[in-house]
Design an enzyme around this catalytic site. Structure first.
Site, mmCIF file in Angstrom:
data_model
loop_
_atom_site.group_PDB
_atom_site.id
_atom_site.type_symbol
_atom_site.label_atom_id
_atom_site.label_comp_id
_atom_site.label_asym_id
_atom_site.label_seq_id
_atom_site.Cartn_x
_atom_site.Cartn_y
_atom_site.Cartn_z
ATOM 1 N N LYS A 1 -1.237 3.416 -19.237
ATOM 2 C CA LYS A 1 -2.298 3.207 -18.324
ATOM 3 C C LYS A 1 -2.709 4.441 -17.541
ATOM 4 O O LYS A 1 -2.031 5.397 -17.424
ATOM 5 C CB LYS A 1 -2.232 2.118 -17.418
ATOM 6 C CG LYS A 1 -1.263 2.503 -16.181
ATOM 7 C CD LYS A 1 -1.245 1.560 -15.173
ATOM 8 C CE LYS A 1 -0.714 2.075 -13.887
ATOM 9 N NZ LYS A 1 -1.399 2.066 -12.801
ATOM 10 N N LYS B 1 8.867 3.606 -13.726
ATOM 11 C CA LYS B 1 8.812 4.602 -12.569
ATOM 12 C C LYS B 1 9.921 5.348 -12.642
ATOM 13 O O LYS B 1 10.333 6.545 -12.469
ATOM 14 C CB LYS B 1 8.155 4.364 -11.345
ATOM 15 C CG LYS B 1 6.582 4.200 -11.375
ATOM 16 C CD LYS B 1 5.948 3.984 -10.007
ATOM 17 C CE LYS B 1 4.502 4.136 -10.288
ATOM 18 N NZ LYS B 1 3.815 4.070 -8.814
ATOM 19 N N LYS C 1 -2.588 8.129 -11.390
ATOM 20 C CA LYS C 1 -2.782 8.866 -10.591
ATOM 21 C C LYS C 1 -1.603 10.121 -10.590
ATOM 22 O O LYS C 1 -2.035 11.455 -10.517
ATOM 23 C CB LYS C 1 -2.535 8.493 -8.962
ATOM 24 C CG LYS C 1 -3.766 7.924 -8.482
ATOM 25 C CD LYS C 1 -3.561 7.550 -7.127
ATOM 26 C CE LYS C 1 -3.736 6.120 -6.845
ATOM 27 N NZ LYS C 1 -2.474 5.281 -6.701
HETATM 28 N N1 AQP Z 1 -5.482 2.437 -15.178
HETATM 29 C C1 AQP Z 1 -5.976 1.369 -14.453
HETATM 30 N N2 AQP Z 1 -6.802 0.568 -14.696
HETATM 31 C C2 AQP Z 1 -7.176 -0.601 -13.950
HETATM 32 N N3 AQP Z 1 -6.904 -0.626 -12.567
HETATM 33 C C3 AQP Z 1 -5.983 0.303 -12.362
HETATM 34 N N4 AQP Z 1 -5.307 0.480 -11.178
HETATM 35 C C4 AQP Z 1 -4.257 1.317 -11.118
HETATM 36 N N5 AQP Z 1 -4.543 1.993 -12.255
HETATM 37 C C5 AQP Z 1 -5.250 1.204 -12.797
HETATM 38 C C6 AQP Z 1 -5.151 -0.529 -9.882
HETATM 39 O O1 AQP Z 1 -5.609 0.135 -8.611
HETATM 40 C C7 AQP Z 1 -5.233 -0.448 -7.632
HETATM 41 C C8 AQP Z 1 -4.355 0.805 -6.767
HETATM 42 O O2 AQP Z 1 -3.257 1.138 -7.517
HETATM 43 P P1 AQP Z 1 -1.976 1.712 -6.892
HETATM 44 O O3 AQP Z 1 -2.494 3.059 -6.107
HETATM 45 O O4 AQP Z 1 -1.570 0.743 -5.828
HETATM 46 O O5 AQP Z 1 -0.963 2.001 -7.698
HETATM 47 P P2 AQP Z 1 -0.866 1.899 -9.258
HETATM 48 O O6 AQP Z 1 -1.098 0.754 -9.668
HETATM 49 O O7 AQP Z 1 0.407 2.434 -9.459
HETATM 50 O O8 AQP Z 1 -1.850 3.025 -9.654
HETATM 51 P P3 AQP Z 1 -1.790 4.517 -10.083
HETATM 52 O O9 AQP Z 1 -2.926 5.165 -10.186
HETATM 53 O O10 AQP Z 1 -1.028 4.380 -11.444
HETATM 54 O O11 AQP Z 1 -0.924 5.386 -9.246
HETATM 55 P P4 AQP Z 1 0.550 6.044 -9.306
HETATM 56 O O12 AQP Z 1 0.393 6.951 -10.394
HETATM 57 O O13 AQP Z 1 0.671 6.729 -7.950
HETATM 58 O O14 AQP Z 1 1.276 4.875 -9.758
HETATM 59 C C9 AQP Z 1 -4.094 -1.272 -8.152
HETATM 60 O O15 AQP Z 1 -5.069 -2.668 -7.963
HETATM 61 C C10 AQP Z 1 -4.094 -1.291 -9.516
HETATM 62 O O16 AQP Z 1 -4.073 -2.586 -10.208
#
Ligand code: AQP
Length: 330
Positions: free
Chosen positions: A193, A112, A196
């Site tokens: 991966k 990040k 969001k």
């Molecule tokens: N691609 C993914 N596949 C499986 N699990 C996922 N999670 C996130 N992306 C995937 C799981 O969703 C939960 C919440 O995640 P988060 O919102 O705490 O942050 P993150 O993991 O950083 O998710 P994002 O979607 O990638 O958000 P941004 O882009 O804002 O960083 C967690 O349990 C995560 O493992």
């Protein structure tokens, strides 16, 4: 005693099928095995700049999606992190026992930070705040997708360090990984991966996307230079599409092999799109019903905060006592 489960999602954008298959869907299945707390971690979201109006809307949207997906508010507590100030307070107390070297090793921070022009200290401290979320409730189990496993490990390390410095205080949390769908990849780039905050067109399927948009995104998904499915030689794009199908349908590996071997990629994509639409449609309908009454959502979030605050405050009090900092006499 019933074990306690805790997990959270950042309101950093629209939830996608990775969040559902790796986290939320799993929470719905296991919630009644535990005393369950599910957080909307808005203080985590602001470690990267969020437009205030979008953040406000996203918090409510995610609360609605939790309920629509099947989190049972009569049993599980849905909590907006910032409504329980003890999260921030414990985070500071834990920051003081966390070596910087531990945080410098976090792969999510490195990824990040590389994408930011200027990196805020909050992004660096993010895993300590997550440790505070978990340890505040003495959670036994933390269900997360693969990307968050390193952070749960760190929470264990912090708990262990605190316990050895100040005496047994925190429960050791264990990770619980989704068996299928723990890592859903971007549809435009199956080596990264699904996330969001990624900006690429066609990167993700949102949980509230309408059927025609879902079809369009999946039909454009990156595959490889072959034209038909071969489970032994497939590239990451085909593997990802099959993982999505399997996670939504619950099919066994044998069923998957028998059904998809030799199928042309165009047909594979159509079937993945239809399975995704069919799985999301009932949730989308419930979401529309639930969010028609904003006061209902506010009531659920208030009840969640009220229910967990005594536990959170008593942990902070204990930690302060153990550390020797001022606590008023009873
Ligand atoms: N691609 C993914 N596949 C499986 N699990 C996922 N999670 C996130 N992306 C995937 C799981 O969703 C939960 C919440 O995640 P988060 O919102 O705490 O942050 P993150 O993991 O950083 O998710 P994002 O979607 O990638 O958000 P941004 O882009 O804002 O960083 C967690 O349990 C995560 O493992």
């Amino acid at each position: 005693m019933i074990p306690r489960v805790l997990s959270g999602i950042q309101p950093s954008g629209n939830l996608h099928i990775g969040n559902y298959l790796g986290a939320l869907g799993n929470w719905v299945k296991i919630q009644h095995e535990y005393e369950s707390i599910f957080c909307i971690v808005d203080l985590h979201a602001i470690t990267v700049y969020q437009k205030p109006d979008e953040l406000r809307a996203s918090i409510r949207e995610i609360a609605g999606i939790f309920l629509a997906a099947g989190i049972d508010p009569k049993h599980s507590k849905i909590v907006v992190q910032s409504t329980v100030p003890a999260h921030s307070e414990l985070a500071w107390l834990l920051t003081c026992v966390t070596p910087m070297g531990w945080l410098e090793r976090m792969t999510q921070f490195k990824a990040k930070a590389a994408a930011q022009e200027s990196v805020g200290d909050g992004l660096f401290q993010y895993p300590v705040l997550m440790a505070a979320d978990i340890l505040l409730y003495q959670a036994n189990v933390v269900p997360v997708g693969e990307d968050q496993m390193q952070h749960v490990e760190l929470a264990r390390d912090i708990a262990q360090r605190f316990n050895s410095l100040y005496g047994e205080t925190f429960t050791m949390p264990a990770t619980r990984l989704a068996t299928v769908g723990a890592r859903i990849m971007g549809l435009d780039d199956p080596t990264a991966k699904m996330s969001k905050s990624a900006t690429g067109a066609g990167h993700r399927v949102g949980l509230l996307d309408p059927p025609d948009r879902i079809r369009k995104t999946i039909m454009k998904a990156t595959t490889d230079s072959n034209s038909a499915v071969d489970l032994d030689t497939m590239g990451p794009g085909v593997k990802n599409l099959l993982a999505i199908y399997q996670a939504f349908t619950g099919w066994t590996n044998d069923q998957m092999r028998a059904h998809f071997t030799g199928m042309r990629y165009g047909d594979l994509k159509k079937q993945v799109a239809e399975a995704t639409i069919a799985s999301l449609e009932p949730m989308q309908q419930r979401y529309r019903d639930i969010t028609a009454d904003p006061a209902y959502l506010d009531g659920i979030l208030q009840a969640g905060a009220d229910a967990v605050t005594p536990v959170a405050n008593s942990t902070v009090r204990l930690v302060k006592e153990r550390m020797g900092i001022y606590t008023p006499s009873r």
